[in-house]
Design a protein around this motif. Structure first.
Motif, PDB file in Angstrom:
ATOM      1  N   ASN A   1       0.837  -1.208   0.000  1.00 33.19           N
ATOM      2  CA  ASN A   1       0.000   0.000   0.000  1.00 33.19           C
ATOM      3  C   ASN A   1       0.868   1.254   0.000  1.00 33.19           C
ATOM      4  O   ASN A   1       2.002   1.228   0.446  1.00 33.19           O
ATOM      5  CB  ASN A   1      -0.845   0.070   1.267  1.00 33.19           C
ATOM      6  N   GLU A   2       0.281   2.336  -0.450  1.00 34.31           N
ATOM      7  CA  GLU A   2       0.978   3.625  -0.380  1.00 34.31           C
ATOM      8  C   GLU A   2       0.882   4.136   1.061  1.00 34.31           C
ATOM      9  O   GLU A   2      -0.037   3.769   1.796  1.00 34.31           O
ATOM     10  CB  GLU A   2       0.312   4.591  -1.371  1.00 34.31           C
ATOM     11  N   ILE A   3       1.868   4.958   1.461  1.00 33.58           N
ATOM     12  CA  ILE A   3       1.849   5.480   2.839  1.00 33.58           C
ATOM     13  C   ILE A   3       0.934   6.710   2.901  1.00 33.58           C
ATOM     14  O   ILE A   3       1.250   7.743   2.312  1.00 33.58           O
ATOM     15  CB  ILE A   3       3.282   5.855   3.290  1.00 33.58           C
ATOM     16  N   VAL A   4      -0.158   6.577   3.566  1.00 34.14           N
ATOM     17  CA  VAL A   4      -1.086   7.713   3.748  1.00 34.14           C
ATOM     18  C   VAL A   4      -1.658   7.631   5.154  1.00 34.14           C
ATOM     19  O   VAL A   4      -1.960   6.537   5.647  1.00 34.14           O
ATOM     20  CB  VAL A   4      -2.295   7.668   2.775  1.00 34.14           C
ATOM     21  N   ASN A   5      -1.788   8.776   5.763  1.00 36.70           N
ATOM     22  CA  ASN A   5      -2.399   8.822   7.087  1.00 36.70           C
ATOM     23  C   ASN A   5      -3.876   8.422   6.973  1.00 36.70           C
ATOM     24  O   ASN A   5      -4.635   9.053   6.234  1.00 36.70           O
ATOM     25  CB  ASN A   5      -2.284  10.250   7.638  1.00 36.70           C
TER      26      ASN A   5
END
Lengths: 471, 483
Positions: free
Chosen positions: B131-135
């Motif tokens: 996954n992409e790093i996103v809050n």
């Protein structure tokens, strides 16, 4: 006088069909949300519990292997939803489902429900929290926007004041009367939610104090909105103006500000992309110890140390497995790298979240959202707690296997295999949700801000004392 | 015509003299401009991330070129020293409607031995499959892109401008006065409402054009995007006309806000809950289980059995009797082990993807239950940021991986793991992905919303005449006198 006005206001609302109708609509929505959420959460929990057990079973059933190779087989840790996610699913849909635990690497928690969602899923989530956070304030506005202006428009406010009531008493009476009706609705809300929760929680008694605190937090939130609505009504010249102001506040507080805050926070405190993160970890790892590479210079230094420790001059004379010692050390290093890099990203996330939390100073919605997620165990801190416990478990089983290899095999021996007896020494993974007190301690700002809003309510009521009655 | 111009002129004068109108319009424009900035920043971030992966692949391949140029090497080395980019480049209009692009992967390096193993369990070598790093807090809040402004805020703007379009006249005591004018009352109301609709379309349209121009979008897509917006706005104008017939402005405002809340929040949330109950996605945990099981079954297989199993699955590589595979240093060991694992997992993945497709199709049907959902769907389709397109990318990524594997497998098995400088040019460095954006997916919703809007306007037009003037036999002049 305040009591009389409150009673009158309560009686007026009680007879008002609007309250009955709107409360009925909210209750129908609540029951629908509880039914759908119970079904969904129940299914997901059962599925993940089963998958967790299956992972354990496969761990035990793997063929006899060298302990380190067996550790490479890995374990899965599944995130089981808390029973209170029935009430507020918070970040559950946006955080991953499981994490794969293996030597050398700290993996991400993979696959959020949001990845499978369509654009419908991004509009809003149908939970009791959504109803209480977003729709209840609107109900309060509908009920209260004209509570003082109507008296002004009908010229009855002057009569009230002539009978000896002060403006402050009138406003306070209106607040208490209106809030009394809203409180009754909320009690009904929480009783229904409690019944639904009892089915899902089973014997888990820890959910009840959290539900009680949730009730308190939402009570405070509803009270703040009631005070704001009536104070604005008192300050407005007409019901129309009051309504417009209140709707503007509602739209800003519940719709626009939370979105702007989260996006601004993301722009202010940026995080690396997954690819950049991986590159940073790779660079850091390069500088560390490679447990598997015999040509590595740091490994040679460790060998010298080990030989000195055991008082021998060659690796063959060592009574322990040096390969395993190297791997234990390598694990320590990679753990340090991951802690550092994950820590940096989390630091940025925490800054982003803190930024949004402080917006609660101007927007009670932000404060209640944060408190509600914390109490339901669906906020970022709980997600982090799961990740931390999973990582702790990873270190536990990988180190146990490596240390077993240190003492039970000789250097260069990768073929001696151990079976189920060894695998059974590893305890199964179980996530222990932190207690409610932990949630309170992790989100002090949000809880304090909610109290701050509660504390300024008397000031807001006090601000109405000099409002001219004759326009 | 002159009368209409006069009505509009005075209406406009009245509006611009109102401080609240100026404030609300200004605020809306500011939010719109921020939304444009936000959308462009998101798109730029994704473009930069894709460029980084591409650059990393190029740099590794350049390094590998020096190795090959010094002499022949192995195909296994070529495999590990090269990469294949598979990227879902954001379409220009994604800056206006970012949709689901923030929750899924968009830049993959297909250089991995087992696609499903790296995707579903470890990501040991290849994090691009993670996954992409996103809050998650940011995901919860959602994107503040232009589509949010157009779908949520513009109808509110119309409501704020129009909720008292009839009742305001009543409250000011001018409605009866209007009744004795030569222009028909409902014509007058409709003209004023259409003027406000025009204002809504102009502001939204200006933001769309500005955003599309900055994003270098083509004219046709921009036109379609604007068309969807016009359809959506018309639909809201119809709703406003239908629900603003009470004599009290407060009641009108409440009714309209309730309608807005229902269509933009409550119904979508309800549909989502029903969708989750109707189409739960459970296959992911099954995939993770299968990954581990498959790995535990395949790894311990004796090398000869492993090779034979692989050749049974892929008979094209069985040309001459082969020696058994030896171990990690044998390219065929990697191809066989992970080839079998991926082959085992393919049906489970297919099952998962078909469950996902069913869910998407069901969600698309629910979209017709609210104009807000329909508009969001159409915007996302145009911007190629909808769930369908992301799923399409996801499934095609595996096909891309298979294509890459096929190239290297033929070198491993048929080319005796040899790799020469001449073969260097054949390394697949990037497989292009083009999102499918069929016209009917957004022209349908746009026309439907437009038609619904026109129908609602027509119904509202008829009803306004009967409700605004009060009881038919009530004389107008005495009413005016009593006031």
């Amino acid at each position: 006088m305040t009591g009389v006005i409150a009673k009158h206001e309560f009686a007026r609302l009680w007879k008002d069909r609007r309250l009955l109708l709107l409360s009925g609509v909210l209750l129908v929505l609540l029951i629908t949300s509880l039914v759908t959420a119970t079904q969904n959460i129940g299914a997901l929990r059962a599925e993940r519990l089963e998958a967790q057990e299956a992972s354990r079973r496969r761990w035990l059933e793997q063929i006899p292997r060298n302990p380190h190779v067996a550790a490479h087989f890995g374990n899965f840790a599944f995130r089981i939803q808390t029973p209170l996610s029935l009430f507020d699913d918070g970040l559950d849909s946006y955080t991953g489902t499981y994490v794969y635990l293996e030597p050398h690497k700290q993996n991400d928690i993979k696959f959020s429900q949001a990845q499978e969602a369509t654009s419908i899923g991004r509009f809003s989530h149908f939970t009791p929290a959504f109803i209480l956070q977003t729709l209840l304030p609107l109900l309060i506005i509908f009920l209260c926007f004209a509570s003082v202006t109507k008296e002004k428009e009908d010229d009855t406010l002057r009569l009230l004041l002539l009978q000896g009531a002060s403006m402050r008493q009138v406003v306070l009476g209106k607040v208490l009367g209106n809030f009394g009706a809203i409180a009754l609705l909320m009690i009904l809300f929480f009783v229904i939610s409690g019944v639904a929760l009892a089915g899902l929680a089973g014997g888990n008694a820890s959910v009840w104090p959290a539900l009680l605190l949730l009730f308190g937090a939402y009570f405070a939130y509803a009270f703040v909105f009631t005070v704001v609505a009536i104070v604005i009504s008192a300050h407005s010249r007409s019901s129309r103006a009051s309504l417009m102001k209140l709707l503007g506040i509602w739209i800003l507080a519940c719709i626009i500000v939370p979105k702007i805050a989260a996006n601004l926070a993301g722009n202010l405190y940026q995080t690396p992309s997954q690819f950049q993160f991986n590159e940073m970890v790779r660079q850091d790892e390069k500088n560390g110890l490679d447990g598997h590479n015999p040509a590595d210079s740091r490994r040679n230094a460790l060998l010298k140390q080990t030989l000195a420790k055991y008082g021998v001059d060659t690796i063959t004379k060592l009574s322990v497995n040096f390969d395993a010692i190297a791997m234990v050390e390598s694990e320590k290093y990679t753990t340090m790298v991951y802690r550092k890099r994950f820590g940096q990203v989390e630091g940025q996330f925490q800054k982003q979240n803190a930024f949004c939390e402080w917006i609660g100073l101007a927007d009670p919605f932000q404060a209640i959202q944060s408190c509600s997620m914390a109490l339901c165990g669906t906020d970022y801190d709980h997600f982090r707690q799961f990740h931390a416990q999973a990582e702790q478990y990873r270190l536990y089983f990988v180190n146990t296997m490596n240390e077993f290899m240190v003492t039970h095999t000789k250097t260069g021996d990768w073929s001696t295999s151990f079976g189920r007896d060894l695998y059974q020494t590893i305890e199964p993974f179980a996530y222990h949700p932190p207690p409610v007190g932990w949630s309170l301690a992790r989100r002090p700002v949000s809880f304090v801000l909610l109290l701050f809003w509660l504390a300024i309510c008397p000031l807001l009521i006090h601000s109405t004392r000099k409002i001219p009655v004759v326009q | 015509m002159r009368r209409i111009t006069a009505i509009l002129y005075y209406d406009w004068l009245q509006m611009i003299r109102s401080a609240s109108f100026v404030f609300i319009s200004g605020l809306l424009l500011c939010i719109g401009i921020y939304a444009l900035y936000y959308g462009h920043a998101q798109v730029r971030d994704q473009q930069e991330n894709i460029a980084r992966v591409k650059q990393a692949i190029d740099s590794t391949v350049r390094g590998f070129y020096h190795t090959v140029s010094r002499g022949d090497t192995t195909a296994l080395e070529a495999y590990s020293e090269s990469g294949t980019l598979f990227a879902n480049y954001p379409r220009p209009l994604a800056a206006l409607s970012f949709g689901q692009r923030d929750v899924d992967r968009f830049a993959l390096n297909l250089a991995t031995y087992s696609f499903f193993y790296d995707k579903y369990s470890t990501g040991y070598k290849n994090k691009t499959l993670s996954n992409e790093i996103v809050n998650p807090m940011r995901l919860l809040a959602g994107n503040l892109d232009l589509s949010f402004v157009l779908i949520f805020l513009m109808p509110l703007y119309l409501i704020l401008l129009s909720y008292n379009i009839i009742s305001g006249e009543k409250e000011a005591g001018t409605l009866d006065l209007l009744g004795i004018q030569t222009i028909r009352l409902n014509g007058y109301i409709l003209t004023r409402l259409l003027f406000r609709l025009g204002l809504m379309v102009v502001i939204g349209g200006a933001l769309i054009v500005a955003g599309a121009f900055a994003a270098h979008s083509d004219a046709v897509s921009t036109l379609y995007f604007s068309g969807v917006y016009i359809g959506y706005s018309t639909c809201w104008a119809g709703i406003v006309l239908l629900f603003c017939r009470s004599r009290y402005s407060g009641t009108n405002a409440l009714t309209l806000i309730t309608a807005w809340l229902m269509l933009c929040f409550v119904l979508p949330a309800l549909y989502n809950a029903l969708l989750n109950a109707q189409h739960p996605i459970h296959a992911k945990t099954r995939i993770s289980n299968a990954v581990q099981r498959s790995e535990s079954d395949v790894y311990p297989l004796p090398n000869r059995v492993k090779l034979d199993s692989f050749l049974t699955l892929y008979p094209r590589y069985r040309t001459t009797p082969m020696d058994s595979i030896t171990g990690y240093n044998d390219a065929r060991w990697w191809a066989c082990t992970y080839g079998i694992i991926d082959h085992d997992l393919e049906p489970i993945e297919e099952e998962y993807q078909s469950a996902r497709s069913r869910r998407i199709r069901a969600a698309n049907r629910w979209n017709y239950g609210s104009p807000a959902l329909l508009a969001q769907y159409a915007f996302n389709q145009l911007a190629a940021s909808n769930a369908e397109q992301l799923q399409d990318f996801d499934t095609l990524a595996y096909r891309g991986f298979c294509k890459r594997m096929e190239y290297f497998d033929s070198l491993f098995f048929l080319g005796h793991n040899q790799f020469t400088l001449a073969q260097f040019k054949d390394i697949p460095l990037e497989y292009e992905y083009h999102a499918i954006v069929p016209n009917e997916t957004f022209t349908g919703p746009a026309l439907l919303m437009l038609a619904a809007g026109v129908l609602l306007l027509a119904a509202g037009y008829r009803l306004v005449g009967s409700t605004a003037a009060g009881p038919k036999n009530q004389p107008i002049v005495p009413t005016l006198l009593t006031q």
